[in-house]
Design a protein around this motif. Structure first.
Motif, PDB file in Angstrom:
ATOM      1  N   UNK A 100       0.813  -1.217   0.000  1.00 20.18           N
ATOM      2  CA  UNK A 100       0.000   0.000   0.000  1.00 20.18           C
ATOM      3  C   UNK A 100       0.850   1.271   0.000  1.00 20.18           C
ATOM      4  N   UNK A 101       1.922   1.255  -0.788  1.00 24.34           N
ATOM      5  CA  UNK A 101       2.739   2.459  -0.942  1.00 24.34           C
ATOM      6  C   UNK A 101       3.325   2.453  -2.347  1.00 24.34           C
ATOM      7  N   UNK A 102       4.025   3.526  -2.709  1.00 28.71           N
ATOM      8  CA  UNK A 102       4.588   3.646  -4.051  1.00 28.71           C
ATOM      9  C   UNK A 102       5.526   2.475  -4.337  1.00 28.71           C
ATOM     10  N   UNK A 103       5.398   1.910  -5.528  1.00 31.44           N
ATOM     11  CA  UNK A 103       6.176   0.739  -5.914  1.00 31.44           C
ATOM     12  C   UNK A 103       6.675   0.912  -7.345  1.00 31.44           C
ATOM     13  N   UNK A 104       7.904   0.459  -7.605  1.00 33.42           N
ATOM     14  CA  UNK A 104       8.463   0.575  -8.946  1.00 33.42           C
ATOM     15  C   UNK A 104       7.998  -0.588  -9.818  1.00 33.42           C
ATOM     16  N   UNK A 105       7.425  -0.266 -10.962  1.00 31.82           N
ATOM     17  CA  UNK A 105       6.990  -1.304 -11.899  1.00 31.82           C
ATOM     18  C   UNK A 105       8.173  -2.066 -12.475  1.00 31.82           C
ATOM     19  N   UNK A 106       9.380  -1.485 -12.371  1.00 30.45           N
ATOM     20  CA  UNK A 106      10.572  -2.138 -12.914  1.00 30.45           C
ATOM     21  C   UNK A 106      11.233  -3.083 -11.912  1.00 30.45           C
ATOM     22  N   UNK A 107      10.693  -3.129 -10.694  1.00 32.66           N
ATOM     23  CA  UNK A 107      11.158  -4.127  -9.743  1.00 32.66           C
ATOM     24  C   UNK A 107      12.261  -3.654  -8.814  1.00 32.66           C
ATOM     25  N   UNK A 108      12.940  -4.625  -8.220  1.00 32.97           N
ATOM     26  CA  UNK A 108      14.010  -4.362  -7.258  1.00 32.97           C
ATOM     27  C   UNK A 108      15.211  -3.736  -7.967  1.00 32.97           C
ATOM     28  N   UNK A 109      16.002  -2.976  -7.204  1.00 38.43           N
ATOM     29  CA  UNK A 109      17.041  -2.188  -7.851  1.00 38.43           C
ATOM     30  C   UNK A 109      18.106  -1.763  -6.845  1.00 38.43           C
ATOM     31  N   UNK A 110      19.135  -1.142  -7.372  1.00 38.86           N
ATOM     32  CA  UNK A 110      20.169  -0.505  -6.560  1.00 38.86           C
ATOM     33  C   UNK A 110      19.790   0.950  -6.316  1.00 38.86           C
ATOM     34  N   UNK A 111      20.049   1.423  -5.109  1.00 40.93           N
ATOM     35  CA  UNK A 111      20.008   2.855  -4.841  1.00 40.93           C
ATOM     36  C   UNK A 111      21.451   3.343  -4.776  1.00 40.93           C
ATOM     37  N   UNK A 112      21.768   4.319  -5.602  1.00 39.01           N
ATOM     38  CA  UNK A 112      23.092   4.924  -5.597  1.00 39.01           C
ATOM     39  C   UNK A 112      22.967   6.359  -5.100  1.00 39.01           C
ATOM     40  N   UNK A 113      23.668   6.669  -4.007  1.00 39.60           N
ATOM     41  CA  UNK A 113      23.623   8.013  -3.421  1.00 39.60           C
ATOM     42  C   UNK A 113      25.033   8.582  -3.384  1.00 39.60           C
ATOM     43  N   UNK A 114      25.190   9.765  -3.933  1.00 36.94           N
ATOM     44  CA  UNK A 114      26.467  10.477  -3.886  1.00 36.94           C
ATOM     45  C   UNK A 114      26.267  11.726  -3.033  1.00 36.94           C
ATOM     46  N   UNK A 115      26.965  11.776  -1.904  1.00 37.00           N
ATOM     47  CA  UNK A 115      26.839  12.891  -0.957  1.00 37.00           C
ATOM     48  C   UNK A 115      25.376  13.040  -0.519  1.00 37.00           C
ATOM     49  N   UNK A 130      27.706  10.026 -14.014  1.00 36.80           N
ATOM     50  CA  UNK A 130      28.689  11.110 -14.008  1.00 36.80           C
ATOM     51  C   UNK A 130      28.881  11.643 -12.592  1.00 36.80           C
ATOM     52  N   UNK A 131      30.102  11.565 -12.088  1.00 33.85           N
ATOM     53  CA  UNK A 131      30.449  12.151 -10.790  1.00 33.85           C
ATOM     54  C   UNK A 131      31.569  13.160 -11.023  1.00 33.85           C
ATOM     55  N   UNK A 132      31.400  14.400 -10.587  1.00 34.49           N
ATOM     56  CA  UNK A 132      32.446  15.410 -10.820  1.00 34.49           C
ATOM     57  C   UNK A 132      33.715  15.101 -10.032  1.00 34.49           C
ATOM     58  N   UNK A 133      34.824  15.640 -10.507  1.00 34.51           N
ATOM     59  CA  UNK A 133      36.092  15.459  -9.801  1.00 34.51           C
ATOM     60  C   UNK A 133      35.998  16.025  -8.384  1.00 34.51           C
ATOM     61  N   UNK A 134      36.713  15.385  -7.468  1.00 33.04           N
ATOM     62  CA  UNK A 134      36.723  15.848  -6.085  1.00 33.04           C
ATOM     63  C   UNK A 134      36.529  14.698  -5.120  1.00 33.04           C
ATOM     64  N   UNK A 135      36.333  15.048  -3.854  1.00 36.35           N
ATOM     65  CA  UNK A 135      36.120  14.053  -2.802  1.00 36.35           C
ATOM     66  C   UNK A 135      34.627  13.899  -2.541  1.00 36.35           C
ATOM     67  N   UNK A 136      34.180  12.664  -2.462  1.00 36.51           N
ATOM     68  CA  UNK A 136      32.749  12.389  -2.306  1.00 36.51           C
ATOM     69  C   UNK A 136      32.532  11.194  -1.380  1.00 36.51           C
ATOM     70  N   UNK A 137      31.337  11.165  -0.796  1.00 32.24           N
ATOM     71  CA  UNK A 137      30.866   9.974  -0.094  1.00 32.24           C
ATOM     72  C   UNK A 137      29.893   9.248  -1.019  1.00 32.24           C
ATOM     73  N   UNK A 138      30.108   7.956  -1.196  1.00 33.37           N
ATOM     74  CA  UNK A 138      29.246   7.149  -2.060  1.00 33.37           C
ATOM     75  C   UNK A 138      28.611   6.037  -1.233  1.00 33.37           C
ATOM     76  N   UNK A 139      27.301   5.894  -1.390  1.00 33.95           N
ATOM     77  CA  UNK A 139      26.569   4.783  -0.785  1.00 33.95           C
ATOM     78  C   UNK A 139      25.782   4.080  -1.883  1.00 33.95           C
ATOM     79  N   UNK A 140      25.881   2.758  -1.922  1.00 32.97           N
ATOM     80  CA  UNK A 140      25.036   1.944  -2.800  1.00 32.97           C
ATOM     81  C   UNK A 140      24.447   0.825  -1.958  1.00 32.97           C
ATOM     82  N   UNK A 141      23.138   0.599  -2.088  1.00 34.70           N
ATOM     83  CA  UNK A 141      22.525  -0.509  -1.351  1.00 34.70           C
ATOM     84  C   UNK A 141      21.445  -1.171  -2.197  1.00 34.70           C
ATOM     85  N   UNK A 142      21.149  -2.421  -1.872  1.00 34.53           N
ATOM     86  CA  UNK A 142      20.089  -3.157  -2.546  1.00 34.53           C
ATOM     87  C   UNK A 142      18.739  -2.709  -2.000  1.00 34.53           C
ATOM     88  N   UNK A 143      17.786  -2.537  -2.909  1.00 35.59           N
ATOM     89  CA  UNK A 143      16.466  -2.025  -2.538  1.00 35.59           C
ATOM     90  C   UNK A 143      15.378  -2.991  -2.979  1.00 35.59           C
TER      91      UNK A 143
END
Length: 273
Positions: A100-115, A130-143
């Motif tokens: 009973x909440x928003x659901x992706x018709x394309x199914x399970x996926x990766x979430x990629x978060x930069x900063x 595309x990630x610009x040059x510099x220092x970043x925090x990257x998180x990827x998780x299974x959703x």
């Protein structure tokens, strides 16, 4: 003396009937007393109270894992292991129809978060980004297909990286407590506005006595001490902004990277054609 008494009686009788005539004339004239002014207090409609309630439990996928993450020349490559629990990118999570909440018709996926950027949903383990040059925090998780993160450590990768020429040139382990924002995001329409999922990702921190997450939305705030997804209910239509803050036991903002973080999203009625 008797005559004087009679005259006094006649005078009193005259005045009595004169007053009676005036009284009867006034009562029979049809004139009404001015009506009291009618007043009505206008009561404003009751304002709905925003609620934050725990989301029902979801399939666990305890052995699903991201085995590796690589980024070269603008191309991400992940190795995803679904394990015996059967997690697979592109598949619908088994309880998606009941959530009973928003659901992706394309199914399970990766979430990629930069900063603090909004996540990118990716349904294949290899993709351009595309990630610009510099220092970043990257998180990827299974959703799951309804965007809820799998919160087992093996199902995520988090790193502090140096990017040059769309390539990771340095990578360091993240050791400080960190909070990443995931949902809500984008636009919710119709029934999807009733249960808006709130989900976030934690690294190197356990909620409880020492740490909590403060959730602020509209003029309401909540403190949560359990890492799980929640439903936001009774949000007003239009734009809403959620701010998440990792706080200590005294309610002070934890001095960790990217803390706090905010996101604006929209709720809309169904379009009537």
């Amino acid at each position: 003396m008797q005559l004087n008494f009679i005259n006094q009686f006649k005078m009193r009788t005259f005045f009595f009937f004169a007053l009676l005539t005036v009284f009867l004339t006034a009562c029979g004239s049809g004139a009404e007393a001015p009506a009291a002014e009618e007043t009505m207090e206008q009561v404003a409609p009751a304002k709905s109270v925003i609620n934050l309630v725990p989301m029902p439990a979801s399939p666990d996928f305890p052995d699903a894992a991201i085995r590796s993450m690589d980024y070269k020349k603008g191309q991400f490559k992940f190795v995803v292991d679904g394990g015996k629990s059967g997690y697979a990118l592109g598949a619908q999570t088994p309880d998606a129809d009941q959530k009973m909440c928003a659901n992706s018709a394309e199914g399970q996926h990766l979430h990629l978060i930069v900063d603090t950027e909004p996540y990118a949903a990716k349904y294949q383990p290899e993709f351009e980004y595309d990630i610009p040059d510099g220092t970043h925090f990257i998180l990827a998780f299974l959703s799951r297909s309804y965007h809820e993160s799998i919160k087992h450590p093996a199902a995520a990768k988090v790193a502090k990286v140096a990017i040059e020429g769309k390539t990771i040139t340095e990578q360091a382990e993240v050791t400080s407590p960190m909070l990443f924002y995931s949902r809500p995001k984008g636009t919710y329409v119709g029934k999807d506005t009733e249960n808006v999922m709130l989900d976030f990702y934690l690294a190197n921190v356990k909620l409880g006595e020492d740490y909590m997450v403060k959730v602020a939305v509209a003029d309401t705030s909540f403190l949560v001490n359990n890492w799980q997804p929640y439903f936001l209910k009774n949000l007003p239509m239009g734009e809403n902004t959620v701010t998440l803050t990792l706080v200590d036991a005294k309610g002070n903002t934890v001095p960790s990277p990217l803390n706090p973080v905010s996101r604006t999203f929209t709720l809309a009625e169904d379009k009537v054609e």
